[in-house]
Enzyme design. Structure first.
Site, mmCIF file in Angstrom:
data_model
loop_
_atom_site.group_PDB
_atom_site.id
_atom_site.type_symbol
_atom_site.label_atom_id
_atom_site.label_comp_id
_atom_site.label_asym_id
_atom_site.label_seq_id
_atom_site.Cartn_x
_atom_site.Cartn_y
_atom_site.Cartn_z
ATOM 1 N N GLN A 1 11.263 15.014 28.105
ATOM 2 C CA GLN A 1 10.746 14.029 27.143
ATOM 3 C C GLN A 1 10.830 12.604 27.700
ATOM 4 O O GLN A 1 9.868 11.858 27.650
ATOM 5 C CB GLN A 1 11.554 14.131 25.837
ATOM 6 C CG GLN A 1 11.007 13.266 24.725
ATOM 7 C CD GLN A 1 12.021 13.016 23.614
ATOM 8 O OE1 GLN A 1 13.212 13.341 23.743
ATOM 9 N NE2 GLN A 1 11.555 12.435 22.531
ATOM 10 N N ILE B 1 13.756 21.782 36.699
ATOM 11 C CA ILE B 1 13.977 23.213 36.929
ATOM 12 C C ILE B 1 12.656 23.974 36.930
ATOM 13 O O ILE B 1 12.582 25.133 37.278
ATOM 14 C CB ILE B 1 14.960 23.776 35.873
ATOM 15 C CG1 ILE B 1 15.524 25.117 36.330
ATOM 16 C CG2 ILE B 1 14.316 23.860 34.498
ATOM 17 C CD1 ILE B 1 16.731 25.580 35.552
ATOM 18 N N TYR C 1 26.092 19.511 20.891
ATOM 19 C CA TYR C 1 25.437 18.389 21.561
ATOM 20 C C TYR C 1 26.305 17.134 21.492
ATOM 21 O O TYR C 1 26.493 16.425 22.488
ATOM 22 C CB TYR C 1 24.096 18.157 20.860
ATOM 23 C CG TYR C 1 23.228 17.053 21.402
ATOM 24 C CD1 TYR C 1 22.591 17.182 22.630
ATOM 25 C CD2 TYR C 1 22.999 15.900 20.650
ATOM 26 C CE1 TYR C 1 21.749 16.182 23.095
ATOM 27 C CE2 TYR C 1 22.160 14.902 21.114
ATOM 28 C CZ TYR C 1 21.537 15.049 22.335
ATOM 29 O OH TYR C 1 20.710 14.058 22.795
#
Ligand code: SER
Length: 317
Positions: A12, A35, A140
């Site tokens: 993003q 990746i 997170y």
């Protein structure tokens, strides 16, 4: 910053940051890594496939290109991390410590983003101070707090020039976010253009901080170029541009699309995450220590998002 390696370069933030860095520092001086490959997106400059959980692979690429800076963006966002907590730990923490080790071994300047997710239910909710309680209840958030501390540690213990910001929800028409809690604030523009309606998974009245991507990119570059002697908080500067809830986006959209309809179907997982985060954070330390300033408020951002998303889908407003 003369030669920069970006991890998560197709994500993003990475997909726009990599292009912007190439405009400023020259295409050959910005090495995008991710990746995965996406056809057409990695051809504007050097690009390497790198799995950040493989420290040797990251070290070899950084050494081969003789970079002087790492911008470490590869990570899972909040909702995805909540679905796969152990995977999130491995990628978010394993990737970060690998990237910091590469910086230590090659003496590189280092940037990684923290987030409003680093706060939790016991944090003061309004104008959240720079230094405050951080007891997040998501994987997170745990990763982000640990990451802030780890970056401070590498600075104090090894004198690595680590820097970072706590990003709010980032809004952009370029790369879609994936697996975040603030993603509704991007989806709402796409759905406004496509269907003149949006069903929000975040409840009416739930405020979170937001920022338009151009302000986020400028903030990264400004912080990395800042005079280090002025930086007291090196690794986790609160920065925000907009504090908003779903109805605020709908009202801003209706200035251009008067019949836009907003309805709600709340997702309990993301709603609970959103409720554990601040309503608004205080960016004063970033403003004082390195001159942070956002140019876009919700109205200016909304006008541009609707124009750009319309162009993307070839829709006349
Ligand atoms: N945008 C992120 C998320 O929602 C917050 O940092 O996960």
């Amino acid at each position: 910053m003369k030669k920069i390696l970006v991890t998560g370069a197709l994500g993003q933030i990475g997909s726009e940051l990599t292009s912007k860095l190439r405009e400023i520092y020259g295409s050959d001086n910005v090495i995008g890594t991710d990746i995965r490959k996406i056809d057409g997106q990695q051809e504007q400059g050097p690009f390497e496939l790198v799995d950040v959980t493989d420290g040797k692979q990251l070290f070899d690429i950084a050494k081969r290109y003789e970079v002087d800076t790492i911008m470490h963006l590869a990570a899972l966002l909040s909702a995805k991390a909540e679905s796969f907590p152990k995977v999130a730990w491995d990628i978010n923490m394993g990737g970060l410590v690998n990237a910091l080790e590469v910086s230590k071994n090659l003496d590189l300047q280092f940037f990684t983003p923290s987030s409003i997710g680093a706060f939790g239910p016991t944090t003061p909710k309004d104008q959240t101070p720079q230094d405050t309680f951080q007891r997040p209840t998501t994987m997170y958030g745990v990763n982000k707090v640990a990451g802030e501390l780890l970056c401070d540690y590498y600075y104090h213990r090894f004198n690595i020039d680590t820097r970072g910001v706590r990003f709010p929800g980032l809004i952009s028409y370029v790369a879609p976010p994936g697996g975040g809690t603030t993603d509704y604030a991007v989806e709402i523009y796409y759905e406004a253009i496509k269907h003149n309606a949006y069903e929000s998974y975040i409840a009416e009245g739930t405020y979170m901080d937001m920022m338009y991507m151009p302000d986020a990119l400028n903030a990264i570059i400004k912080l990395m170029e800042a005079d280090p002697s002025r930086l007291v908080h090196r690794n986790a500067f609160n920065i925000s541009a907009i504090s908003a809830q779903p109805g605020d986006f709908a009202n801003a959209i209706r200035k251009h699309l008067p019949d836009f309809k907003l309805s709600y179907k709340v997702d309990p997982v993301r709603q609970q995450i959103a409720e554990s985060w601040p309503n608004s954070i205080d960016s004063a330390a970033a403003a004082n220590e390195w001159g942070f300033k956002a140019d876009y408020d919700i109205d200016r951002m909304t006008k541009e998002m609707l124009e750009k998303v319309s162009t993307k889908f070839n829709v006349k407003q």
